[in-house]
Design a protein around this motif. Structure first.
Motif, PDB file in Angstrom:
ATOM      1  N   ARG A 168      16.896 -45.640 -16.950  1.00  0.00           N
ATOM      2  CA  ARG A 168      17.741 -45.667 -15.757  1.00  0.00           C
ATOM      3  C   ARG A 168      17.677 -44.335 -15.013  1.00  0.00           C
ATOM      4  NH1 ARG A 168      22.185 -46.341 -18.118  1.00  0.00           N
ATOM      5  NH2 ARG A 168      22.090 -48.615 -18.283  1.00  0.00           N
ATOM      6  N   ASN A 169      17.718 -43.232 -15.749  1.00  0.00           N
ATOM      7  CA  ASN A 169      17.638 -41.912 -15.119  1.00  0.00           C
ATOM      8  C   ASN A 169      16.283 -41.704 -14.456  1.00  0.00           C
ATOM      9  OD1 ASN A 169      20.243 -41.252 -15.932  1.00  0.00           O
ATOM     10  ND2 ASN A 169      19.558 -40.331 -17.861  1.00  0.00           N
ATOM     11  N   PHE A 170      15.234 -42.199 -15.107  1.00  0.00           N
ATOM     12  CA  PHE A 170      13.901 -42.071 -14.522  1.00  0.00           C
ATOM     13  C   PHE A 170      13.804 -42.880 -13.232  1.00  0.00           C
ATOM     14  CE2 PHE A 170       9.541 -43.767 -14.122  1.00  0.00           C
ATOM     15  CZ  PHE A 170       8.860 -42.576 -13.944  1.00  0.00           C
ATOM     16  N   ASN A 171      14.337 -44.097 -13.239  1.00  0.00           N
ATOM     17  CA  ASN A 171      14.319 -44.919 -12.030  1.00  0.00           C
ATOM     18  C   ASN A 171      15.098 -44.259 -10.898  1.00  0.00           C
ATOM     19  OD1 ASN A 171      12.800 -46.899 -13.284  1.00  0.00           O
ATOM     20  ND2 ASN A 171      14.581 -48.099 -13.912  1.00  0.00           N
ATOM     21  N   ARG A 172      16.249 -43.664 -11.251  1.00  0.00           N
ATOM     22  CA  ARG A 172      17.058 -43.004 -10.228  1.00  0.00           C
ATOM     23  C   ARG A 172      16.336 -41.778  -9.662  1.00  0.00           C
ATOM     24  NH1 ARG A 172      21.169 -42.442 -13.061  1.00  0.00           N
ATOM     25  NH2 ARG A 172      22.262 -44.336 -12.383  1.00  0.00           N
ATOM     26  N   PHE A 173      15.661 -41.024 -10.560  1.00  0.00           N
ATOM     27  CA  PHE A 173      14.924 -39.839 -10.114  1.00  0.00           C
ATOM     28  C   PHE A 173      13.780 -40.240  -9.179  1.00  0.00           C
ATOM     29  CE2 PHE A 173      11.437 -36.773 -10.777  1.00  0.00           C
ATOM     30  CZ  PHE A 173      12.068 -35.612 -10.349  1.00  0.00           C
ATOM     31  N   CYS A 174      13.057 -41.316  -9.529  1.00  0.00           N
ATOM     32  CA  CYS A 174      11.961 -41.782  -8.681  1.00  0.00           C
ATOM     33  C   CYS A 174      12.490 -42.287  -7.343  1.00  0.00           C
ATOM     34  CB  CYS A 174      11.184 -42.884  -9.388  1.00  0.00           C
ATOM     35  SG  CYS A 174      10.209 -42.312 -10.809  1.00  0.00           S
ATOM     36  N   PHE A 175      13.668 -42.922  -7.366  1.00  0.00           N
ATOM     37  CA  PHE A 175      14.240 -43.428  -6.123  1.00  0.00           C
ATOM     38  C   PHE A 175      14.609 -42.281  -5.185  1.00  0.00           C
ATOM     39  CE2 PHE A 175      17.933 -44.659  -3.584  1.00  0.00           C
ATOM     40  CZ  PHE A 175      17.423 -45.765  -2.917  1.00  0.00           C
ATOM     41  N   THR A 210      27.971 -55.431 -14.578  1.00  0.00           N
ATOM     42  CA  THR A 210      29.113 -54.545 -14.673  1.00  0.00           C
ATOM     43  C   THR A 210      30.363 -55.238 -14.155  1.00  0.00           C
ATOM     44  OG1 THR A 210      30.056 -52.476 -13.926  1.00  0.00           O
ATOM     45  CG2 THR A 210      28.542 -53.555 -12.415  1.00  0.00           C
ATOM     46  N   HIS A 211      31.497 -54.975 -14.796  1.00  0.00           N
ATOM     47  CA  HIS A 211      32.762 -55.554 -14.373  1.00  0.00           C
ATOM     48  C   HIS A 211      33.526 -54.617 -13.441  1.00  0.00           C
ATOM     49  CE1 HIS A 211      32.347 -58.899 -17.151  1.00  0.00           C
ATOM     50  NE2 HIS A 211      32.029 -58.037 -18.095  1.00  0.00           N
ATOM     51  N   ALA A 212      33.019 -53.411 -13.269  1.00  0.00           N
ATOM     52  CA  ALA A 212      33.696 -52.449 -12.407  1.00  0.00           C
ATOM     53  C   ALA A 212      33.416 -52.768 -10.949  1.00  0.00           C
ATOM     54  CB  ALA A 212      33.228 -51.030 -12.732  1.00  0.00           C
ATOM     55  N   SER A 213      34.407 -52.657 -10.119  1.00  0.00           N
ATOM     56  CA  SER A 213      34.227 -52.905  -8.696  1.00  0.00           C
ATOM     57  C   SER A 213      33.511 -51.727  -8.070  1.00  0.00           C
ATOM     58  CB  SER A 213      35.589 -53.091  -8.012  1.00  0.00           C
ATOM     59  OG  SER A 213      36.283 -54.192  -8.575  1.00  0.00           O
ATOM     60  N   PRO A 214      32.581 -51.947  -7.149  1.00  0.00           N
ATOM     61  CA  PRO A 214      31.884 -50.845  -6.496  1.00  0.00           C
ATOM     62  C   PRO A 214      32.851 -50.004  -5.679  1.00  0.00           C
ATOM     63  CG  PRO A 214      31.397 -52.940  -5.407  1.00  0.00           C
ATOM     64  CD  PRO A 214      32.135 -53.263  -6.667  1.00  0.00           C
ATOM     65  N   THR A 215      32.545 -48.739  -5.563  1.00  0.00           N
ATOM     66  CA  THR A 215      33.424 -47.820  -4.850  1.00  0.00           C
ATOM     67  C   THR A 215      33.316 -47.981  -3.347  1.00  0.00           C
ATOM     68  OG1 THR A 215      31.676 -46.146  -4.944  1.00  0.00           O
ATOM     69  CG2 THR A 215      33.291 -46.140  -6.714  1.00  0.00           C
ATOM     70  N   ALA A 216      32.314 -48.699  -2.887  1.00  0.00           N
ATOM     71  CA  ALA A 216      32.144 -48.913  -1.455  1.00  0.00           C
ATOM     72  C   ALA A 216      31.584 -50.316  -1.257  1.00  0.00           C
ATOM     73  CB  ALA A 216      31.194 -47.864  -0.871  1.00  0.00           C
ATOM     74  N   PRO A 217      31.767 -50.924  -0.073  1.00  0.00           N
ATOM     75  CA  PRO A 217      31.211 -52.255   0.173  1.00  0.00           C
ATOM     76  C   PRO A 217      29.702 -52.258  -0.039  1.00  0.00           C
ATOM     77  CG  PRO A 217      32.733 -51.620   1.912  1.00  0.00           C
ATOM     78  CD  PRO A 217      32.507 -50.403   1.072  1.00  0.00           C
ATOM     79  N   TYR A 218      29.202 -53.300  -0.659  1.00  0.00           N
ATOM     80  CA  TYR A 218      27.771 -53.393  -0.924  1.00  0.00           C
ATOM     81  C   TYR A 218      27.153 -54.463  -0.034  1.00  0.00           C
ATOM     82  CZ  TYR A 218      29.224 -57.429  -3.730  1.00  0.00           C
ATOM     83  OH  TYR A 218      29.761 -58.605  -4.144  1.00  0.00           O
ATOM     84  N   VAL A 240      25.044 -50.475  -4.311  1.00  0.00           N
ATOM     85  CA  VAL A 240      25.956 -49.334  -4.405  1.00  0.00           C
ATOM     86  C   VAL A 240      25.988 -48.785  -5.826  1.00  0.00           C
ATOM     87  CG1 VAL A 240      28.368 -48.605  -4.189  1.00  0.00           C
ATOM     88  CG2 VAL A 240      27.375 -50.152  -2.490  1.00  0.00           C
ATOM     89  N   SER A 241      26.094 -49.688  -6.808  1.00  0.00           N
ATOM     90  CA  SER A 241      26.140 -49.239  -8.196  1.00  0.00           C
ATOM     91  C   SER A 241      24.789 -48.751  -8.690  1.00  0.00           C
ATOM     92  CB  SER A 241      26.633 -50.374  -9.103  1.00  0.00           C
ATOM     93  OG  SER A 241      25.741 -51.482  -9.061  1.00  0.00           O
ATOM     94  N   ASN A 242      23.695 -49.281  -8.147  1.00  0.00           N
ATOM     95  CA  ASN A 242      22.342 -48.907  -8.554  1.00  0.00           C
ATOM     96  C   ASN A 242      21.473 -48.735  -7.314  1.00  0.00           C
ATOM     97  OD1 ASN A 242      23.453 -50.827 -10.896  1.00  0.00           O
ATOM     98  ND2 ASN A 242      22.039 -49.345 -11.782  1.00  0.00           N
ATOM     99  N   PRO A 243      21.625 -47.615  -6.620  1.00  0.00           N
ATOM    100  CA  PRO A 243      20.873 -47.424  -5.363  1.00  0.00           C
ATOM    101  C   PRO A 243      19.375 -47.273  -5.574  1.00  0.00           C
ATOM    102  CG  PRO A 243      22.011 -45.409  -5.995  1.00  0.00           C
ATOM    103  CD  PRO A 243      22.495 -46.471  -6.932  1.00  0.00           C
ATOM    104  N   CYS A 267      17.775 -58.408  -7.975  1.00  0.00           N
ATOM    105  CA  CYS A 267      17.213 -57.060  -8.050  1.00  0.00           C
ATOM    106  C   CYS A 267      15.732 -57.164  -8.390  1.00  0.00           C
ATOM    107  CB  CYS A 267      17.949 -56.213  -9.097  1.00  0.00           C
ATOM    108  SG  CYS A 267      17.714 -56.784 -10.802  1.00  0.00           S
ATOM    109  N   GLU A 268      15.025 -56.033  -8.327  1.00  0.00           N
ATOM    110  CA  GLU A 268      13.586 -56.038  -8.541  1.00  0.00           C
ATOM    111  C   GLU A 268      13.198 -56.468  -9.943  1.00  0.00           C
ATOM    112  OE1 GLU A 268      13.340 -51.810  -7.667  1.00  0.00           O
ATOM    113  OE2 GLU A 268      12.531 -51.468  -9.660  1.00  0.00           O
ATOM    114  N   GLU A 269      14.114 -56.368 -10.909  1.00  0.00           N
ATOM    115  CA  GLU A 269      13.808 -56.744 -12.277  1.00  0.00           C
ATOM    116  C   GLU A 269      14.060 -58.211 -12.559  1.00  0.00           C
ATOM    117  OE1 GLU A 269      16.214 -54.030 -14.408  1.00  0.00           O
ATOM    118  OE2 GLU A 269      14.927 -52.299 -14.005  1.00  0.00           O
ATOM    119  N   HIS A 270      14.735 -58.897 -11.636  1.00  0.00           N
ATOM    120  CA  HIS A 270      15.043 -60.306 -11.850  1.00  0.00           C
ATOM    121  C   HIS A 270      14.504 -61.214 -10.754  1.00  0.00           C
ATOM    122  CE1 HIS A 270      18.389 -58.526 -14.410  1.00  0.00           C
ATOM    123  NE2 HIS A 270      17.730 -59.306 -15.240  1.00  0.00           N
ATOM    124  N   ILE A 271      13.897 -60.653  -9.717  1.00  0.00           N
ATOM    125  CA  ILE A 271      13.366 -61.484  -8.651  1.00  0.00           C
ATOM    126  C   ILE A 271      12.299 -62.428  -9.179  1.00  0.00           C
ATOM    127  CG2 ILE A 271      11.696 -59.721  -7.964  1.00  0.00           C
ATOM    128  CD1 ILE A 271      13.456 -62.311  -5.687  1.00  0.00           C
TER     129      ILE A 271
END
Length: 287
Positions: free
Chosen positions: A6-13, A236-244, A256-259, A276-280
């Motif tokens: 996940r950290n690697f994907n975020r860094f590449c993004f 995730t069951h957590a609500s996003p902090t901003a509209p997605y 929002v949760s996984n930019p 998402c790209e992993e489930h398309i």
């Protein structure tokens, strides 16, 4: 391991626009120039100067560690043009999805793995298996894409991918060190995709296999065991902090949760269903 991925994907993004843009365009142009020069000069001086040569590298010609991907020889002019065009198209499609930075790391990881293996154990590093990793990557990301066999017969990408993997397995019966060379050359593919290589298997097959496994185990009777890829996460069951804008129908992740993720809509599902790209390419179509 999931956190590292996940950290690697975020860094590449975050750095997706860094690196060498249109890398495959430069490589295909360089390979085309190399091919034309080899046809003009029968002695192939330029080819022998750029190709991988272990003894020459150990004597200081280190540029050969990075120039051998240009040394492609596809036979006839027509076949060379078609092959190079395919490599450029596949690489461009993957780069558009991943971003420049991630694609650069992917390609050069394959180059470095081959360099290290051939310097230690010998053998001839070439571009064949490295470019094969491009096709396998594309087939994993887009298994339902069609390729025209003999420019007429449409064949799914996952079929070609499975045939290529079978050829790699058969190559294991060659003498050492050549038997392990295909696996090393495809090391970048396995490193970047992990269990996501299962995406080349049609979703219906995976679902049916899960049902067979559930019947075989009494504890799972009445359930269907899902085949999740290595990059799949629980919703995730957590609500996003901003509209997605986009939310994956399978895992529930949002932009929002996984930019770092790409989100697309499936044309085979009834209605507008986002993934998402992993489930398309790894979901049961909603009918």
């Amino acid at each position: 391991m999931k956190d590292l991925r996940r950290n690697f994907n975020r860094f590449c993004f975050k750095n997706r626009d860094k690196g060498i843009p249109n890398l495959m365009l430069y490589l295909t142009i360089g390979s085309a120039i190399m091919y034309v020069m080899s046809q003009i000069d029968p002695s192939n001086v330029l080819y022998h100067t750029f190709r991988f040569d272990r003894q020459a590298i150990l004597h200081g010609q280190i540029w050969r560690l990075f120039t051998y991907p240009l040394c492609y020889n596809g036979g006839t002019v027509f076949m060379t043009a078609i092959t190079l065009f395919c490599y450029w198209s596949l690489g461009q499609a993957i780069e558009n999805l991943w971003g420049t930075f991630r694609f650069n790391i992917f390609y050069f990881t394959g180059v470095v793995l081959m360099d290290v293996y051939c310097l230690i154990f010998g053998g001839q590093a070439d571009v064949y298996y490295l470019n094969l990793s491009l096709f396998l990557s594309y087939a994993t990301l887009y298994p339902d894409a069609n390729f025209l066999l003999f420019f007429i017969i449409p064949v799914k990408a996952w079929i070609f991918a499975l045939l290529d993997l079978i050829m790699v397995i058969l190559g294991l019966f060659n003498p050492f060190p050549y038997n392990l060379f295909p696996l090393v050359a495809l090391g970048n593919y396995f490193l970047f995709f992990g269990k996501d290589v299962l995406n080349v298997i049609p979703v219906d097959w995976r679902v049916n296999a899960g049902r067979v496994a559930s019947k075989a185990n009494p504890a799972n009777r009445g359930k269907t065991i899902p085949f999740h890829s290595a990059g799949s996460y629980q919703a995730t069951h957590a609500s996003p902090t901003a509209p997605y804008h986009h939310k994956c129908t399978v895992c529930g992740r949002t932009d929002v949760s996984n930019p770092e993720l790409e989100f697309r809509y499936c044309s085979k599902c009834n209605g507008y269903h986002c993934y998402c790209e992993e489930h398309i390419n790894n979901h049961v179509h909603i009918q």
